[in-house]
Design a protein around this motif. Sequence first.
Motif, PDB file in Angstrom:
ATOM      1  N   LEU A 126      44.762  51.086  41.825  1.00 32.60           N
ATOM      2  CA  LEU A 126      43.589  50.954  42.594  1.00 32.60           C
ATOM      3  C   LEU A 126      44.296  50.302  43.339  1.00 32.60           C
ATOM      4  O   LEU A 126      42.896  50.241  44.615  1.00 32.60           O
ATOM      5  CB  LEU A 126      43.176  49.487  41.306  1.00 32.60           C
ATOM      6  N   ASP A 127      44.566  49.161  44.360  1.00 26.22           N
ATOM      7  CA  ASP A 127      44.732  49.351  45.558  1.00 26.22           C
ATOM      8  C   ASP A 127      44.934  50.401  47.308  1.00 26.22           C
ATOM      9  O   ASP A 127      44.860  50.478  47.759  1.00 26.22           O
ATOM     10  CB  ASP A 127      46.577  48.089  45.708  1.00 26.22           C
ATOM     11  N   GLU A 128      45.057  51.933  46.396  1.00 32.49           N
ATOM     12  CA  GLU A 128      44.822  52.679  47.221  1.00 32.49           C
ATOM     13  C   GLU A 128      43.764  53.554  47.486  1.00 32.49           C
ATOM     14  O   GLU A 128      42.664  54.370  47.986  1.00 32.49           O
ATOM     15  CB  GLU A 128      45.467  54.154  46.559  1.00 32.49           C
ATOM     16  N   ARG A 129      43.077  53.094  46.254  1.00 20.55           N
ATOM     17  CA  ARG A 129      42.119  54.259  45.633  1.00 20.55           C
ATOM     18  C   ARG A 129      40.915  53.394  46.015  1.00 20.55           C
ATOM     19  O   ARG A 129      40.940  52.498  44.669  1.00 20.55           O
ATOM     20  CB  ARG A 129      41.761  55.273  44.930  1.00 20.55           C
ATOM     21  N   ASP A 130      39.044  53.319  46.561  1.00 17.17           N
ATOM     22  CA  ASP A 130      38.359  52.223  46.143  1.00 17.17           C
ATOM     23  C   ASP A 130      37.176  52.800  45.387  1.00 17.17           C
ATOM     24  O   ASP A 130      36.001  52.994  45.750  1.00 17.17           O
ATOM     25  CB  ASP A 130      38.051  51.391  47.398  1.00 17.17           C
ATOM     26  N   ASP A 131      37.360  54.562  45.154  1.00 13.02           N
ATOM     27  CA  ASP A 131      36.188  55.225  44.157  1.00 13.02           C
ATOM     28  C   ASP A 131      36.662  55.564  43.294  1.00 13.02           C
ATOM     29  O   ASP A 131      35.608  56.578  42.564  1.00 13.02           O
ATOM     30  CB  ASP A 131      36.550  57.002  45.891  1.00 13.02           C
ATOM     31  N   ARG A 133      35.741  54.262  40.453  1.00 13.47           N
ATOM     32  CA  ARG A 133      34.386  53.822  39.973  1.00 13.47           C
ATOM     33  C   ARG A 133      33.317  54.706  39.509  1.00 13.47           C
ATOM     34  O   ARG A 133      33.113  55.391  38.371  1.00 13.47           O
ATOM     35  CB  ARG A 133      33.268  52.985  40.618  1.00 13.47           C
ATOM     36  N   ALA A 165      37.949  50.044  37.486  1.00 13.05           N
ATOM     37  CA  ALA A 165      37.933  49.812  39.015  1.00 13.05           C
ATOM     38  C   ALA A 165      35.738  49.021  39.468  1.00 13.05           C
ATOM     39  O   ALA A 165      36.518  48.057  40.244  1.00 13.05           O
ATOM     40  CB  ALA A 165      37.359  51.231  39.396  1.00 13.05           C
ATOM     41  N   THR A 168      37.375  45.520  38.308  1.00 16.02           N
ATOM     42  CA  THR A 168      38.086  44.817  40.595  1.00 16.02           C
ATOM     43  C   THR A 168      36.380  45.218  41.288  1.00 16.02           C
ATOM     44  O   THR A 168      36.886  43.833  42.150  1.00 16.02           O
ATOM     45  CB  THR A 168      38.541  45.744  41.265  1.00 16.02           C
ATOM     46  N   ASN A 169      35.752  45.771  40.904  1.00 17.52           N
ATOM     47  CA  ASN A 169      34.687  45.493  42.142  1.00 17.52           C
ATOM     48  C   ASN A 169      34.019  44.556  41.701  1.00 17.52           C
ATOM     49  O   ASN A 169      33.651  44.117  43.162  1.00 17.52           O
ATOM     50  CB  ASN A 169      33.630  46.811  41.767  1.00 17.52           C
ATOM     51  N   GLY A 172      35.714  41.058  42.955  1.00 15.09           N
ATOM     52  CA  GLY A 172      35.859  41.238  44.079  1.00 15.09           C
ATOM     53  C   GLY A 172      34.525  40.737  45.199  1.00 15.09           C
ATOM     54  O   GLY A 172      34.839  40.555  45.926  1.00 15.09           O
TER      55      GLY A 172
END
Lengths: 172, 800
Positions: A126-131, A133, A165, A168-169, A172
């Motif tokens: 999750l820290d590494e990829r923001d896509d 979802r 994800a 997290t979104n 955040g």
Amino acid sequence: MTETTEFEPNALVRINVEVNGRAVSEEVSTRLLLSDFLRHQLRLTGTHVGCEHGVCGACTVHIDGTPARSCLTLAVQVDGCSIRTVEGLANADGSLHPVQQAFKECHALQCGFCTPGFMMAVAGLLDERDDLRTAEDDSIREDIAGNVCRCTGYMNIVSAVRRAAELTNEKG
Amino acid sequence: MSTRQFGARVQRNEDDRLIRGKGRYVDDIPLEGALHGVFARSNVAHAKITRLDVSRAAALPGVLKVYTHEDLGSLDMKMPLLIPHPCITHGRTQYPLARDEVFYVGQAIAFVVAVDRYVAEDAALLIDVEYETLPVEIDLRRAAEPGAPLVHADVPGNIAANLVQESGDVASAFAKADHITSITVHCERSTAAPMECLATAARWDEVSGELTVWDGTQAPIGLRGALASLFDLDEHAVRVIAPDVGGGFGPKIHFPYANEVLVPLAAREFGRPVKWIEDRSENFVHMTHERLQIHDIELAATRDGIVLGLRDRFLHDTGAFIPYGIAVAQVASCQIAGPYRIPNILVEFSCVYTPTVPVTPYRGCGRPQANFAIERAMDQLADELGLDRFEIRRRNFIQPEEFPYTRPNLIFADGLPVTHDSGEYEQALRALMDALDVDAFKADQQAALEQGRYLGLGLSFYVEGTGLGPYEGGHVRVHPITGKVFVNTGLTTQGQGHATVFAQIVSDQLGVAVEDVIVVEGDTGVYDWGVGTFASRAAVVSGSAVHKAAVLARKQLIDAAANMLEANPDDIELSDGRAFVAGSGVDGVTLAEIATASNPLRYAFNKAAERATQFAPAARSDGPPLAEGAHPGIEATDYYAPPHATWAYGVHGAIVEVDPMTYGIKIHRYVCVHDCGNMINPMIVEGQIAGGVAQGMGGAFYEKLEYDEDGALRNASFMDFLIPYATEIPHVEMIHQETPSPLNPLGIKGVGEAGTIPVAQVIASAIEDALRPLEIAPIRKVPLSPSLLHSYVTEAGLRK
């Protein structure tokens, strides 16, 4: 034969590490694995050992923010490092980390033995990829292929990655 | 109003602990001052031990003792043969530690006890063993042939057991047939590989004289019985606890493993806790295996494809010993006719000793092999008669109105003739055909072929006798202080979600929230009637027992509440943790209050308790505080013993694409139609199936224990023994069908093993279909590695 008396397998070395945000100073035997250090010396038994040869990922913890196999790491190697284990995943107020919440919601665990390592690996992802979802199944599967689960057939873990994800979104 | 919890997708009660790292697996139990054990194991398959010297190991600082068989006293005895059967003419079981002979690589020879595991492992390496090796035959077929080297000198032909069962008149059926199909199929030896290996810890309490054993077992009550017998202790002085267990899948039902004897022994001798935690490489050569069988199966049919008779002779590899009897082979033999009517069946098997790790059930327990045999044969029969694979199955199904359908004289693992209780087989097949859109697929397949791509469709129909007896119990009690409900069974759970599904069952009866039902299992100190977790039986047998106990507790609550509320019991409703008069709009009483009031008290230890003390007005009566025959509190126990197994079933289908150069296989779709009767929690059912399919995929493609000709296991690690990762498992589409079982009050059938059973055949059938244009030789073996597939195609080329 006297070879066993010629080395000091149990020689002790002091290490200073931060574990789940807490400073720890301990004497450890030079051959002590990080997994055993966490589990038996610090009594953080949430980290599990599934194969002891670095394949299954059950023992995954974060070393300085990066997922790593604690069964392939010696305790003396993490002197000066910051370690995060499953016990440090939830927030201080006890509320669940998005990965924990997602694993529960998606029924991504059965026996729970691989779960801590799996969650630590996904937390790193999750820290590494923001896509994540909107990621395709295949791409998520590639990214979680460092951990073995023998119960779930992975389907719900894939869903949990996507759900984590999302959570997290939202936060955040 | 409470909503019905049975059938709901309830999130699991057990998860919160497990996701916070607060699981309690054996190695997590804090045992101050624990010693650690490590086994020294044989590294040869079959040999006389000519010298065993542990003196260097024993002298290593930190070592307390090195046990060999000579140190075991009365425990130096053959371990029990757990499931005796008259056909076992040459039953052999092992000693906890080898005496003068070893029979497989991995057999325990000595047990080191030291201050920590590192030292114990150092010491194990210092044990000197000399062997005089004996000849071995690893190949199952050859091991059963005359003149093969013997595993046990006094067991002729390496045959442990031989069983012939005939249902109907097979000779006549074959005489009448228009067509006979015969094939030979071969499933390889595998291992369950649960993520937590075996583990045992024990503490001997000098003061109470009690032995407590924490063990990753599926059968704590059985193990308690074995330990009480072996150590000559009263049952109450032995407590076996299976705490959280990291996956089971079968091999943890077997007991006692050597560790389950040696760890308690050392704990007693040293008066200190002792732990033994198996490592992964050790697990490969110690924990029991399964799956290697070779079936020669023949079908006798009419030209319309109606199967009149079935003959199956198979060899079952039982490894070097047969501690669990013929269970695996017997289960295979009883599932051999699948969902088909086939009125005449002859099935014969031999359990063959080979110098390898002993064999006991692994998820599926003979069913995957039987399914592979019958379904491969049905495909071949369809092919030979020019019939469609779906159609030939449809023509042979047992029809809904024919249930219960008994196969006389075919005796199942519960000692009773196979009786299929209920099902809608054709409806399931139709659902699969619709889901895969079979006609559209044929067009796609043709179009793909024109582009040089090979698509194939495979299917497999399975049945599974689940929910075996003899019985299980359920215990329900309402805690008087908190009003929460405490539930116990004699089972263990290794991830199946018992703490949730049993809570759902109780919730419906007692009107409490699912999270207020606390399920404690796997602890003989809490509840010790029952058998264990195996054979897809927990929901069926224990679920029914828990339901029956909850119905009794419900009646107690209603009667007591009616008394307290001065109302008619028929008007009492239980909901949201309270009892009240329906429609009265009054709050009524809480479960805690009812449970407290039902227990005559002397001491007012809290506010609620005041009402139950002897001078409180509510408690006053003319008779004794407890009426004759009454018991204090709200508490009930009941049992469920199934009349016979209940038969779940389903059909899986897949569309695959085979790369004709690399033999890489892409699974485009995998559809599973299944019927496990009424589902308690569909989310958990789906999890069981998805996990089962993944293990089935392992069996179809990867999982093969590679013994070399000398009997050494060549791939005893996760590097070399391949198990599926997320990248190897397709998305599984699921279609639920619910035909309630008439045999139990909840209409449940088991589902734990279902997913695993049909997968190998689905894949074989699909690949064969895809490579038909290349005239691939018929697939008769799993796992299907790319190189094996290549050889099937080359073989076809050579035949031309």
